[in-house]
Design an enzyme around this catalytic site. Sequence first.
Site, PDB file in Angstrom:
ATOM      1  N   GLU A  33       0.799  -1.309   0.035  1.00  0.00           N
ATOM      2  CA  GLU A  33       0.064  -0.156   0.042  1.00  0.00           C
ATOM      3  C   GLU A  33       0.829   1.232  -0.067  1.00  0.00           C
ATOM      4  O   GLU A  33       1.924   1.494   0.805  1.00  0.00           O
ATOM      5  CB  GLU A  33      -1.022  -0.049   1.358  1.00  0.00           C
ATOM      6  N   SER A  67     -26.527   7.672 -14.556  1.00  0.00           N
ATOM      7  CA  SER A  67     -26.092   6.673 -13.591  1.00  0.00           C
ATOM      8  C   SER A  67     -27.158   6.123 -12.692  1.00  0.00           C
ATOM      9  O   SER A  67     -27.889   7.017 -12.003  1.00  0.00           O
ATOM     10  CB  SER A  67     -24.886   7.099 -12.814  1.00  0.00           C
ATOM     11  N   SER A 125     -15.818   3.494  -1.111  1.00  0.00           N
ATOM     12  CA  SER A 125     -15.512   2.569  -0.208  1.00  0.00           C
ATOM     13  C   SER A 125     -13.747   2.119  -0.012  1.00  0.00           C
ATOM     14  O   SER A 125     -13.349   1.496   0.475  1.00  0.00           O
ATOM     15  CB  SER A 125     -16.024   1.340  -0.395  1.00  0.00           C
ATOM     16  N   GLY A 126     -13.115   2.711  -1.085  1.00  0.00           N
ATOM     17  CA  GLY A 126     -11.646   2.224  -1.325  1.00  0.00           C
ATOM     18  C   GLY A 126     -11.605   1.107  -2.279  1.00  0.00           C
ATOM     19  O   GLY A 126     -10.444   0.398  -2.147  1.00  0.00           O
ATOM     20  N   SER A 128     -12.106   1.203  -5.401  1.00  0.00           N
ATOM     21  CA  SER A 128     -11.785   1.683  -6.663  1.00  0.00           C
ATOM     22  C   SER A 128     -13.320   1.802  -7.487  1.00  0.00           C
ATOM     23  O   SER A 128     -13.038   1.470  -8.690  1.00  0.00           O
ATOM     24  CB  SER A 128     -10.655   0.772  -7.388  1.00  0.00           C
ATOM     25  N   SER A 130     -13.948   4.503  -8.789  1.00  0.00           N
ATOM     26  CA  SER A 130     -13.640   5.515  -9.863  1.00  0.00           C
ATOM     27  C   SER A 130     -12.717   4.905 -10.866  1.00  0.00           C
ATOM     28  O   SER A 130     -13.082   4.989 -12.014  1.00  0.00           O
ATOM     29  CB  SER A 130     -13.039   6.827  -9.156  1.00  0.00           C
ATOM     30  N   ASP A 174      -4.595   0.725  -9.373  1.00  0.00           N
ATOM     31  CA  ASP A 174      -6.094   0.373  -9.359  1.00  0.00           C
ATOM     32  C   ASP A 174      -6.435   0.374 -10.592  1.00  0.00           C
ATOM     33  O   ASP A 174      -6.960  -0.627 -11.088  1.00  0.00           O
ATOM     34  CB  ASP A 174      -6.920   1.738  -8.753  1.00  0.00           C
ATOM     35  N   TYR A 224      -4.041  12.271   0.561  1.00  0.00           N
ATOM     36  CA  TYR A 224      -3.256  11.436  -0.556  1.00  0.00           C
ATOM     37  C   TYR A 224      -2.017  12.202  -1.049  1.00  0.00           C
ATOM     38  O   TYR A 224      -0.952  11.640  -1.272  1.00  0.00           O
ATOM     39  CB  TYR A 224      -4.204  10.817  -1.565  1.00  0.00           C
TER      40      TYR A 224
HETATM   41  C1  GLA Z   1      -5.273   4.636  -4.016  1.00  0.00           C
HETATM   42  C2  GLA Z   1      -4.504   4.995  -5.434  1.00  0.00           C
HETATM   43  C3  GLA Z   1      -3.519   3.733  -5.702  1.00  0.00           C
HETATM   44  C4  GLA Z   1      -2.652   3.714  -4.560  1.00  0.00           C
HETATM   45  C5  GLA Z   1      -3.312   3.548  -3.453  1.00  0.00           C
HETATM   46  C6  GLA Z   1      -2.536   3.263  -2.027  1.00  0.00           C
HETATM   47  O1  GLA Z   1      -5.842   3.613  -4.269  1.00  0.00           O
HETATM   48  O2  GLA Z   1      -5.450   5.149  -6.435  1.00  0.00           O
HETATM   49  O3  GLA Z   1      -2.954   4.255  -7.023  1.00  0.00           O
HETATM   50  O4  GLA Z   1      -1.752   4.666  -4.372  1.00  0.00           O
HETATM   51  O5  GLA Z   1      -4.356   4.250  -3.152  1.00  0.00           O
HETATM   52  O6  GLA Z   1      -1.815   1.979  -2.193  1.00  0.00           O
END
Ligand code: GLA
Length: 388
Positions: A33, A67, A125-126, A128, A130, A174, A224
């Site tokens: 990560e 959407s 939610s993380g 991805s 997007s 991602d 970030y």
């Molecule tokens: C997000 C970013 C990725 C990566 C992660 C952390 O998901 O889009 O590119 O940097 O955070 O690992």
Amino acid sequence: MREKLMQEFERIYGGTEDVRVFFAPGRVNMIGEHTDYNGGHVFPCALTIGTYAAARRNGMDTCRFYSMNFEHLGIIYADLDELVYDKEKDWANYPMGIIAKLQEAGIAVDEGMDFVFCGNIPNSSGLSSSASIEVLTAFACRELFGFEMDFVEISKLSQKAENQFIGVNCGIMDQFAIAMGKKDHAIFLDTADLSYEYAPLVLENAKIVIACSNKKRGLGDSKYNERRSECEAALALLQTKKDIKSLGELSEAEFEEIKDVIGDEVKIRRAKHAVYENQRTIRAVAALKANDVKTFGELMNASHVSLRDDYEVTGIELDTLVETAWTVEGVIGSRMTGAGFGGCTVSIVREDCVDNFIQTVGETYKNKIGYAADFYVVDIGSGPVELN
Ligand code: GLA
């Protein structure tokens, strides 16, 4: 899902002639990560949940986006010759960014398109959502316009859209994981040169469980970009001592030897995380290949500690989920996944302990945080496909 999208398409735009339906997954990162923008390794996999789109060329010079997840926003319009970031256009900036980058790459997307999107990845939610809509849009455009672009190129273009159009300086993980996903496999990717290898992630008698903290955040308003600059600043100073291109080139010992040149306690910890996490990821994949899931789990736990203490991207929500998970029977490993600052955790849990895991972690979380977390037992899916 295909039928549902077709019906909605008919309702929104009228007629479904030439409409095609596409899917791109979400992703979860098992370990590695905040290493992808530091020239390190990552180990993500695509999920079977993701984003769907019904799409067709519309003969106009305008794109129309709708959407099912944001019905209240109605149809969002964007002219082909005016694809610039517009806050008012909300989520539609993601597909707009892709079309803009395709144009910029000299690909003749010279006719508008109609889209109906529908996703089953929890938003923010993380996992991805997007990157999933970005890769999906690029894939749909490729199929509708018939140009050539392989999935590695699609992932690079999607990252570029996220960096330059949306303004989030994310790495490649991602978009790559989503575009290159393979059923029952995780992708061991070296972000320094994009070399990669698939590793089977079939866990005997264990499941991958995602816990979503329901703390909402978008990368745009998170720290970030700040973490990324801290790493860049640390790297610049380390480069005065050693000829390296990225933090990912350093072993732990090499880092320890020269770290003092960074001079700032906080930046030393940020860089330390990037270096150590990369080495952990390499070791974790080796352990998995040797069928040593126990060591893999321990490295996941160590990853969380480093993200909590050195990189400081966890927060009380993710820490509560993970630290509670560590106390539950049958948990092989548990850590936050994705950017952090909210979002999800990923845990490997023995199959016969999953129900108890969800109940125990769920209860503790609700009592401490005041609202509920959601749990998903997930399967590893493949990359983008057309649904026929
Ligand atoms: C997000 C970013 C990725 C990566 C992660 C952390 O998901 O889009 O590119 O940097 O955070 O690992």
